[in-house]
Design an enzyme around this catalytic site. Structure first.
Site, PDB file in Angstrom:
ATOM      1  N   GLY A  12       2.767  30.227  15.701  1.00 47.83           N
ATOM      2  CA  GLY A  12       2.617  28.855  16.182  1.00 47.83           C
ATOM      3  C   GLY A  12       3.668  28.572  17.233  1.00 47.83           C
ATOM      4  CB  CYS A  60      11.619  28.167  13.467  1.00 48.92           C
ATOM      5  SG  CYS A  60      11.380  27.024  14.850  1.00 48.92           S
ATOM      6  CG  LEU A  61       8.693  31.848  17.811  1.00 45.35           C
ATOM      7  CD1 LEU A  61       7.517  31.610  18.761  1.00 45.35           C
ATOM      8  CD2 LEU A  61       9.097  33.314  17.820  1.00 45.35           C
ATOM      9  CD  GLN A  96       8.854  25.957  18.637  1.00 55.32           C
ATOM     10  OE1 GLN A  96       7.645  25.881  18.449  1.00 55.32           O
ATOM     11  NE2 GLN A  96       9.599  26.909  18.087  1.00 55.32           N
ATOM     12  CG  HIS A 134       8.743  22.428  16.321  1.00 54.73           C
ATOM     13  ND1 HIS A 134      10.083  22.643  16.493  1.00 54.73           N
ATOM     14  CD2 HIS A 134       8.255  23.560  15.761  1.00 54.73           C
ATOM     15  CE1 HIS A 134      10.402  23.861  16.046  1.00 54.73           C
ATOM     16  NE2 HIS A 134       9.314  24.434  15.594  1.00 54.73           N
ATOM     17  CG  HIS A 182       7.010  25.018  11.441  1.00 58.17           C
ATOM     18  ND1 HIS A 182       8.065  25.666  10.814  1.00 58.17           N
ATOM     19  CD2 HIS A 182       7.223  25.226  12.768  1.00 58.17           C
ATOM     20  CE1 HIS A 182       8.865  26.199  11.717  1.00 58.17           C
ATOM     21  NE2 HIS A 182       8.383  25.963  12.920  1.00 58.17           N
ATOM     22  CD  GLU A 183       4.164  25.136  15.275  1.00 59.45           C
ATOM     23  OE1 GLU A 183       4.994  24.661  16.073  1.00 59.45           O
ATOM     24  OE2 GLU A 183       4.290  26.283  14.808  1.00 59.45           O
TER      25      GLU A 183
END
Ligand code: GNR
Ligand code: NI
Length: 166
Positions: A46, A93-94, A51, A139, A135-136
């Site tokens: 994702g 998480c990236l 991000q 963000h 999660h997204e």
């Protein structure tokens, strides 16, 4: 397509609350293609626009094992929690590379969103997909998975990532 640069925690820009997209135009289509390319390059499942320092309510997901099912969500909303029973999942998480933390979230939710054709859609999601969608959306609201853990752990991760800055 172009690769985008991913912001790393504790970059304060990750705390920005993203703005609604409204009308889906060519710039949003290009953004979602670039985000998918960037997500695949980073071996993520994702990626939220926040991000990559674009503060619009867009995220992309592909949870398929062979990376053949890209999905784009624009102006997503959780309209209903279908199963409030929380399930714990070890999240990555990236923007927080190298760290995995257990986060508890509702296991099944109903999500509405705009697709790339500008059509409003509704979907019931569960399991890993429900984890990643929540999660997204976090963000897009400036929230990170480290906000769910103890401040001592969060501080440790913050210091380590500041040190290993590339
Ligand atoms: O690649 C990712 N894996 C992942 C694993 C468990 C829960 C959430 C995720 S999302 C993450 C990519 C990312 O940082 N998305 O914002
Ligand atoms: Ni993330």
């Amino acid at each position: 397509m172009s690769l985008l640069k991913i912001l790393i925690f504790p970059d304060p820009r990750l705390r920005t609350v993203a703005e609604p997209v409204g009308v889906v135009d060519e710039s949003i289509k290009k953004l979602s293609e670039d985000m998918l390319e960037t997500m695949y390059e980073g071996s993520g499942i994702g990626l939220a626009a926040t991000q990559v320092n674009i503060h619009k309510r867009v995220f992309v997901i592909d949870i398929s094992p062979d990376k053949t099912e890209p999905r784009v969500f624009i102006d997503p909303e959780i309209v209903e929690i279908l199963n409030p029973e929380k399930k714990s999942y070890s999240e990555g998480c990236l923007s927080i590379p190298g760290f995995y933390e257990e986060v508890k979230r509702p296991s099944k939710v109903k999500v509405s969103f705009t697709d790339l054709n500008g059509q409003r859609q509704m979907d019931e999601i569960e399991d890993l997909m429900a984890v990643v969608v929540q999660h997204e959306i976090d963000h897009l609201n400036g929230k990170l998975m480290v906000d769910f853990i103890s401040s001592v752990k969060r501080e440790m991760i913050r210091k380590k990532l500041l040190k290993t800055k590339v």
